[in-house]
Design an enzyme around this catalytic site. Structure first.
Site, PDB file in Angstrom:
ATOM      1  N   ASP A 103      38.837  31.832  43.036  1.00  0.00           N
ATOM      2  CA  ASP A 103      40.185  31.259  43.056  1.00  0.00           C
ATOM      3  C   ASP A 103      40.104  29.748  43.258  1.00  0.00           C
ATOM      4  OD1 ASP A 103      41.111  33.836  42.911  1.00  0.00           O
ATOM      5  OD2 ASP A 103      41.445  34.012  45.079  1.00  0.00           O
TER       6      ASP A 103
HETATM    7  N1  URA Z   1      38.233  37.444  46.294  1.00  0.00           N
HETATM    8  C1  URA Z   1      39.320  36.641  46.349  1.00  0.00           C
HETATM    9  O1  URA Z   1      40.363  37.031  46.836  1.00  0.00           O
HETATM   10  N2  URA Z   1      39.226  35.399  45.846  1.00  0.00           N
HETATM   11  C2  URA Z   1      38.079  34.895  45.324  1.00  0.00           C
HETATM   12  O2  URA Z   1      38.033  33.727  44.901  1.00  0.00           O
HETATM   13  C3  URA Z   1      36.957  35.734  45.276  1.00  0.00           C
HETATM   14  C4  URA Z   1      37.051  37.014  45.770  1.00  0.00           C
END
Ligand code: URA
Length: 233
Positions: A103
């Site tokens: 993310d």
């Molecule tokens: N899980 C999440 O919620 N975000 C990420 O970036 C990676 C794994």
């Protein structure tokens, strides 16, 4: 073996025309000798220098990045800054993309490559490559949460594979999580199911590779030969 103009164009991220110009202007040498023909064939073992810079001739590259917050895992950010934008100029080449997504606000280990087949393999949902993360939570985890992670929790329609959850501090708000899937916002959603918000999330390992502690946020380095061998085995 590849034509010299093609190799320069892809490794330096320039057009074939610009690569031909460099060669014509006698700015390119292979193994110490100036080469004047664009169709000269060279490969991994040759030492190619263009404009006094040593070119990485490898067919494919594998780069470890410590992603900072605020950049996205994509090749084209459509306005947002991407992990590819962050690469130093001498690492940029055609066809690079992040193998997998974090993310925008997640930090840590991102693998960047131009090897599509390899990326497809490690990203395959059938492979179940383990990924480790550390997270800072707004509330402590308890035994129930740990058990639910380990049992393979249900998330909406989905029944997840078992995950591992370990606390790292006394008040149980800093944790390590190991998952072997890559479902959208997976970790944040797993905690949210228990009313817990993830405040900070960082990926610390991918399969057998661990994020290099010497890499500051935003920095990258090529995988070592040993690391490359590990991810290809
Ligand atoms: N899980 C999440 O919620 N975000 C990420 O970036 C990676 C794994």
């Amino acid at each position: 073996m590849e034509r010299l103009d093609k190799l320069l164009s892809s490794r330096l991220n320039i057009t074939r025309k610009q690569a031909k110009e460099l060669i014509k202007n006698e700015k390119v040498s292979v193994n110490g000798k100036t080469v004047k023909s664009a169709d000269f064939k060279c490969g991994d073992d040759d030492e190619v220098v263009a404009d006094s810079k040593r070119i990485n001739t490898s067919r494919f590259v594998y780069i470890m990045m410590n992603k900072p917050k605020g950049v996205i895992c994509a090749s084209d950010g459509k306005g947002d800054k991407t992990v590819i934008d962050l690469l130093p100029e001498d690492m940029k080449r055609k066809g690079l993309f992040p193998a997998g997504r974090l993310d925008k606000d997640t930090t840590g280990f991102v693998l960047i490559t131009d090897d599509g087949e390899f990326a497809h393999n490690i990203l395959s949902p059938k492979k179940h490559i383990e990924k480790a993360y550390t997270a800072l939570l707004d509330k402590p985890v308890n035994e129930n949460v740990i058990k639910d992670f380990e049992a393979g929790m249900s998330l909406g329609e989905e029944k997840l594979l078992p995950a591992r959850l370990k606390t790292l501090n006394e008040n149980n708000t800093e944790v390590e999580i190991i998952i072997s899937q890559g479902i959208y916002h997976q970790i944040k959603r797993m905690f949210l199911k228990h009313g817990i918000t993830v405040l900070e999330l960082k990926r610390t390992s991918l399969g057998s590779l661990t994020l290099d502690k010497n890499l500051k946020e935003g920095e990258s380095r090529y995988l070592t030969e040993e690391e490359s061998a590990k991810i290809h085995s």
